[in-house]
Scaffold this motif. Sequence first.
Motif, short mmCIF file in Angstrom:
data_model
loop_
_atom_site.label_atom_id
_atom_site.label_comp_id
_atom_site.label_asym_id
_atom_site.label_seq_id
_atom_site.Cartn_x
_atom_site.Cartn_y
_atom_site.Cartn_z
N ASN A 175 -77.57 75.27 21.55
CA ASN A 175 -78.87 74.61 21.63
C ASN A 175 -78.89 73.25 20.92
O ASN A 175 -79.59 72.33 21.35
N SER A 176 -78.08 73.14 19.86
CA SER A 176 -78.12 71.89 19.10
C SER A 176 -77.57 70.71 19.92
O SER A 176 -77.90 69.57 19.65
N MET A 181 -83.15 78.03 25.45
CA MET A 181 -83.07 77.92 23.99
C MET A 181 -83.22 79.29 23.32
O MET A 181 -82.51 79.61 22.37
N SER A 224 -77.39 80.82 21.38
CA SER A 224 -77.11 80.53 19.98
C SER A 224 -77.45 79.06 19.68
O SER A 224 -77.41 78.19 20.57
N SER A 225 -77.74 78.81 18.41
CA SER A 225 -78.07 77.44 18.01
C SER A 225 -76.89 76.49 18.22
O SER A 225 -77.06 75.29 18.34
#
Lengths: 250, 458
Positions: free
Chosen positions: B34-35, B26, B30-31
């Motif tokens: 991760n999302s 995480m 990058s998000s």
Amino acid sequence: MLSIRNLKATINGREILKGINLEVKEGEVHAIMGPNGSGKSTLASVLAGRDLFTVTGGEVLFQGSPLLGLTPEVRARAGIFLGFQYPVEIPGVSMTSFMRTAINEQRKYRGLPEMSATDFLKLMRDKKALMEIDSALASRSVNEGFSGGEKKKNEIFQMAMLEPKLAILDETDSGLDIDALKTVATGVNRLRRPDNAMIVITHYQRLLDYIVPDFVHVLSGGRIVKSGDKSLAYELEEKGYDWIKEENEA
Amino acid sequence: MEPVSEKITLDNQLADWYFSNRDLLMSSSSSVFNSVRPAAMESFRKLGIPDASFENYKSTNIPKIFLSPLNRYIEEKKILFSVDDLFHCDIPELDTELVLIVNGWFYENRPRLQVLPGGMIVGSMAEAARQYPDLIKAHYSKYADYEKDGLVALNTAFAQDGTFIYVPRGAGSDRAVQIVNVLLSPEDLFVQHRNLVIVEEGATARVVVCDHSLSARQFLTNSVTEIYLGPNAHLDYVKLQNENDNCNQISTSFVHQERASDAIFNTITLHGGMIRNNVYTCLNGEGASNQTLGLSLVDETQHIDSYTFVDHAAPNCTSNQNFKYILDDKATAAFTGRILVQPNAQKTLAYQTNNNILMTSDARVSTKPQLEIYADDVKCSHGATVGQLDPMAIFYLQSRGISVREARLLLMYAFGHEILGKISVEPLRERLSDLVDKRLRGELSRCNSCPLHCQETC
């Protein structure tokens, strides 16, 4: 050049050739005629080495050496060429790579170096011109989508490329209209030389108007039943094959 | 140990690996990635590694290739080598934009992202997710369904890097992007990479992917590639698989096509141990067309398994699947081709062919078409053949002085030509044709003569 002595061959146990005798010398053109099923195409196939047929007797000498034990490719390299009645379509193999492979395999056999790309392309160009072959034909896949006439022309083109000592042309006239027949015959005649020979197999006398034979043989029931000069072809055309059959039976 | 419990152990190990490295994953990503991770992991825990109880994985024992002890890394292990030493492109006419991926990570021999004239962006997927999160978010994990396939879920849960290609609206040139996936490691390795190709409306992309191993180690790759084609976009995608036979590879691609777009997705498989290729195509806009092609030349104990799924979700679309296999020795192969024509997809044309040549009686192939048609005004066909080389054609070639061996090579080469002929970049087509010829002759030692001409480091 070629001596066939009492040649017998079977397919699936059925005897097709029942003792063929034939002598072919350099510079000669022999026509073999005969009714359907007489064994004409079988003779051509057996000489070229197709393993569909079993030779059960006799012998064949080509330039003094036994022929029958050799593989088809070795016969070809030794100088035998079969012009197919039904040339095979090979999608994906270009005429160029087909001919280059063939020529180089033959050269390797004769202890010659591979032909350079430039020389090869020049040879292709020359022979195409000689055979009046459409340039595009050579860049296409072997026989793929060719018309009947183009396929037969292509056989003669291959013969011109490979320069065999003995060419066996199996019903080269079948399926050709008169114009195509003339073109093919012209091509063949251009390849006639004092040091090579041809066996021309045909059902009809028509082809022999254009490729004039030195000898005509009539094959019937797996044997050569009559031989003569080109006038025999006209006699056959006039009287039909039944005449030969009757004469034999008599 | 029973196979079932073996699989459970394996699934648990992979899940444990995720949870024990979650913070690292995480914090380093990058998000955008991760999302989706937690949901993908949840899905993986439900599905696990697919075994034969999954209808789509009956022909290949996937758990088996996961069971060998392989090293797995969350952080990139830097492998240093000189790119110039390893490669020089011997197709000078093929002017490509090169992206080098080593063990799943972008190799920094050039900027992590390059913006080319015309606005095309190529480079690292991780970097793209950092720099263009909104662009990536619009497509990432939108086509690769991690809820249906445990391998896609696994890849999505661990996704970190891979190749990113973006061609903006109306852009594109004849210049191809060449992605070279290199496996290079002193130890056996498990590799996952995640790739995204976005070709926007009216844009054109040519992509060449070369998979190679440069170490004689055992590798397992589980890669996922998502491809989006906007309206009227064009894509020509060629993937060359040429890893050593100790390498196993699962490659899953999703091609999503909008209105009047067209795509060729062509996979050429030469070397590699066990290879499973999934290609999912969704024709989502009217008038889209797709060709999904494959040519595999396998021998010894190689195994190739191709699964294709073409979803006709819009009317007036055309799809053509054509897969050809040549199997020698004890090689085995499978082809499953599924065509789904949805109720609204009238005027669909969908074709599927799988032709196989078996060189020995030990080689095996299984082929399975699946057509599901819910519209009534469609043309669909499928066909499969399994055979040997035509003896009449061999005799014809022999009668011109060509040996049986050469004749067979010519015919095998010709068999593959239909697929190779679809490669639109001419120097690449010639080079790949040459590679296939070498492969057929047994002269291709893995990677010494790929388009990049790797040297003898294998």
